[in-house]
Design a protein around this motif. Structure first.
Motif, short mmCIF file in Angstrom:
data_model
loop_
_atom_site.label_atom_id
_atom_site.label_comp_id
_atom_site.label_asym_id
_atom_site.label_seq_id
_atom_site.Cartn_x
_atom_site.Cartn_y
_atom_site.Cartn_z
N VAL A 46 0.84 -1.19 0.00
CA VAL A 46 0.00 0.00 0.00
C VAL A 46 0.88 1.24 0.00
N THR A 47 0.36 2.32 -0.57
CA THR A 47 1.03 3.60 -0.50
C THR A 47 0.03 4.68 -0.08
N ILE A 48 0.55 5.72 0.58
CA ILE A 48 -0.30 6.81 1.04
C ILE A 48 0.42 8.13 0.73
N SER A 49 -0.35 9.06 0.20
CA SER A 49 0.23 10.34 -0.19
C SER A 49 0.68 11.14 1.04
N SER A 50 1.42 12.19 0.77
CA SER A 50 2.00 12.98 1.87
C SER A 50 0.92 13.58 2.77
N ALA A 62 4.46 9.42 11.83
CA ALA A 62 4.18 7.99 11.91
C ALA A 62 3.19 7.58 10.83
N VAL A 63 3.31 6.34 10.44
CA VAL A 63 2.37 5.73 9.51
C VAL A 63 1.98 4.37 10.07
N TYR A 64 0.74 3.99 9.83
CA TYR A 64 0.20 2.77 10.42
C TYR A 64 -0.40 1.87 9.34
N LEU A 65 -0.41 0.59 9.64
CA LEU A 65 -1.06 -0.37 8.75
C LEU A 65 -1.93 -1.29 9.60
N GLN A 66 -3.22 -1.09 9.52
CA GLN A 66 -4.17 -1.96 10.21
C GLN A 66 -4.47 -3.14 9.31
N MET A 67 -4.20 -4.34 9.79
CA MET A 67 -4.39 -5.55 8.99
C MET A 67 -5.44 -6.43 9.65
N ASN A 68 -6.53 -6.62 8.96
CA ASN A 68 -7.63 -7.45 9.45
C ASN A 68 -7.81 -8.68 8.57
N SER A 69 -8.54 -9.63 9.08
CA SER A 69 -8.83 -10.85 8.32
C SER A 69 -7.57 -11.46 7.73
N LEU A 70 -6.58 -11.58 8.55
CA LEU A 70 -5.27 -12.05 8.08
C LEU A 70 -5.33 -13.50 7.61
N LYS A 71 -4.53 -13.77 6.60
CA LYS A 71 -4.45 -15.10 6.00
C LYS A 71 -3.01 -15.60 6.08
N PRO A 72 -2.82 -16.90 6.01
CA PRO A 72 -1.44 -17.43 6.04
C PRO A 72 -0.56 -16.82 4.93
N GLU A 73 -1.14 -16.51 3.79
CA GLU A 73 -0.36 -15.92 2.71
C GLU A 73 0.07 -14.48 2.98
N ASP A 74 -0.41 -13.90 4.07
CA ASP A 74 0.07 -12.58 4.47
C ASP A 74 1.37 -12.66 5.26
N THR A 75 1.78 -13.87 5.59
CA THR A 75 3.04 -14.06 6.32
C THR A 75 4.20 -13.50 5.53
N ALA A 76 4.94 -12.58 6.15
CA ALA A 76 6.04 -11.91 5.47
C ALA A 76 6.73 -10.97 6.44
N VAL A 77 7.87 -10.46 6.00
CA VAL A 77 8.48 -9.32 6.67
C VAL A 77 7.90 -8.07 6.01
N TYR A 78 7.38 -7.19 6.83
CA TYR A 78 6.76 -5.97 6.33
C TYR A 78 7.71 -4.79 6.51
N TYR A 79 7.88 -4.04 5.43
CA TYR A 79 8.79 -2.92 5.41
C TYR A 79 8.04 -1.61 5.19
N CYS A 80 8.45 -0.60 5.93
CA CYS A 80 7.97 0.76 5.73
C CYS A 80 8.98 1.48 4.83
N ALA A 81 8.47 2.33 3.95
CA ALA A 81 9.35 3.05 3.03
C ALA A 81 8.86 4.48 2.84
N ALA A 82 9.79 5.37 2.54
CA ALA A 82 9.46 6.78 2.30
C ALA A 82 10.14 7.25 1.03
N GLY A 83 9.43 8.10 0.28
CA GLY A 83 10.01 8.61 -0.95
C GLY A 83 9.26 9.83 -1.45
N PRO A 84 9.75 10.45 -2.51
CA PRO A 84 9.16 11.68 -3.01
C PRO A 84 8.01 11.48 -3.99
N THR A 85 7.83 10.25 -4.46
CA THR A 85 6.89 10.01 -5.55
C THR A 85 5.81 9.01 -5.16
N TYR A 86 4.57 9.35 -5.47
CA TYR A 86 3.45 8.44 -5.21
C TYR A 86 3.54 7.30 -6.21
#
Length: 121
Positions: free
Chosen positions: A48-52, A77-101
């Protein structure tokens, strides 16, 4: 320079929820923020991405309707609310910042170290 630190990962059962947080040092209010994830043996993928200003968001089809991104520029701060999680959501989750949407990884200049999310079946 921007530093990002994720937190909130953990082990949850299928159908459960988690809320990830990304704390940023430095003034990130002008940056686009995003979440990516990398499952074992797979390439890192866009979530997911979110504008400034927080008014625009874009979700991967795999998480649309289940995940919700938000940001608090006053708290850097930025948040990620994750509901109805599935086994395929298993992963390392990374936050990132940049100038472009963008959904593309190379558009993001700053990355956190990641937080592990494991969804058991």
């Amino acid at each position: 320079q921007v530093q990002l630190v994720e937190s909130g990962g953990g082990l949850v059962q299928t159908g459960g929820s988690l809320r990830l947080s990304c704390a940023a040092s430095g003034r990130t209010f002008s940056y686009v923020m995003a979440w990516f994830r990398q499952a074992p043996g797979k390439e890192r993928e866009f979530v997911v991405t979110i504008s400034s200003n927080g008014r625009s968001t874009s979700y991967a089809d795999t998480v649309k309707g289940r995940f919700t991104v938000s940001r608090d520029n006053a708290k850097n701060a930025v948040y990620l609310q994750m509901n109805s999680l599935k086994p395929e959501d298993t992963a390392v989750y990374y936050c990132a910042a940049g100038p472009t949407y963008s959904t593309l990884q190379f558009q993001y200049s700053y990355w956190g170290q990641g937080t592990q999310v494991t969804v058991s079946s």
